[in-house]
Design a protein around this motif. Structure first.
Motif, PDB file in Angstrom:
ATOM      1  N   PHE A  70       0.803  -1.222   0.000  1.00  0.00           N
ATOM      2  CA  PHE A  70       0.000   0.000   0.000  1.00  0.00           C
ATOM      3  C   PHE A  70       0.839   1.278   0.000  1.00  0.00           C
ATOM      4  CE2 PHE A  70      -3.338  -2.796   1.867  1.00  0.00           C
ATOM      5  CZ  PHE A  70      -4.262  -2.622   0.854  1.00  0.00           C
ATOM      6  N   ILE A  71       2.096   1.204   0.375  1.00  0.00           N
ATOM      7  CA  ILE A  71       2.934   2.402   0.468  1.00  0.00           C
ATOM      8  C   ILE A  71       3.037   3.170  -0.853  1.00  0.00           C
ATOM      9  CG2 ILE A  71       5.327   3.159   0.824  1.00  0.00           C
ATOM     10  CD1 ILE A  71       5.433   1.343   3.230  1.00  0.00           C
ATOM     11  N   LEU A  92      -0.093   5.217  -1.303  1.00  0.00           N
ATOM     12  CA  LEU A  92      -0.179   6.316  -0.342  1.00  0.00           C
ATOM     13  C   LEU A  92       0.744   7.463  -0.741  1.00  0.00           C
ATOM     14  CD1 LEU A  92      -0.281   4.333   3.027  1.00  0.00           C
ATOM     15  CD2 LEU A  92      -2.160   5.505   1.879  1.00  0.00           C
ATOM     16  N   ILE A  93       1.931   7.131  -1.225  1.00  0.00           N
ATOM     17  CA  ILE A  93       2.865   8.170  -1.659  1.00  0.00           C
ATOM     18  C   ILE A  93       2.305   8.921  -2.864  1.00  0.00           C
ATOM     19  CG2 ILE A  93       5.139   8.564  -2.691  1.00  0.00           C
ATOM     20  CD1 ILE A  93       6.181   6.320  -0.848  1.00  0.00           C
ATOM     21  N   GLY A 127      -0.827   9.207  -3.700  1.00  0.00           N
ATOM     22  CA  GLY A 127      -1.965   9.988  -3.216  1.00  0.00           C
ATOM     23  C   GLY A 127      -1.524  11.248  -2.508  1.00  0.00           C
ATOM     24  N   GLY A 128      -0.465  11.157  -1.724  1.00  0.00           N
ATOM     25  CA  GLY A 128       0.069  12.329  -1.034  1.00  0.00           C
ATOM     26  C   GLY A 128       0.613  13.366  -2.006  1.00  0.00           C
TER      27      GLY A 128
END
Length: 60
Positions: free
Chosen positions: A33-34, A37-38, A40-41
């Motif tokens: 998932f990382i 998330l990156i 998305g950030g």
């Protein structure tokens, strides 16, 4: 770094099935998932930056 390595398929189900313990399973799930998330950030940061710049241009 090879660009091909970025597009390699990783079979998460096989990794979890062959996991030595539950800690490894949690690490595999979090690690998968990382990247999302990156990304998305980064997208959120870009959105807020453009929104802020648009707001300052309108106020001029």
């Amino acid at each position: 770094m090879n660009i091909i390595s970025l597009f390699q398929k990783v079979d998460i189900a096989t990794k979890i099935k062959n996991a030595p313990d539950s800690g490894y399973q949690i690490g595999v799930v979090i690690g998968s998932f990382i990247p999302f998330l990156i990304l998305g950030g980064i997208a959120l940061w870009m959105y807020k930056r453009v929104k802020k710049e648009t707001k300052t241009v309108i106020n001029l």
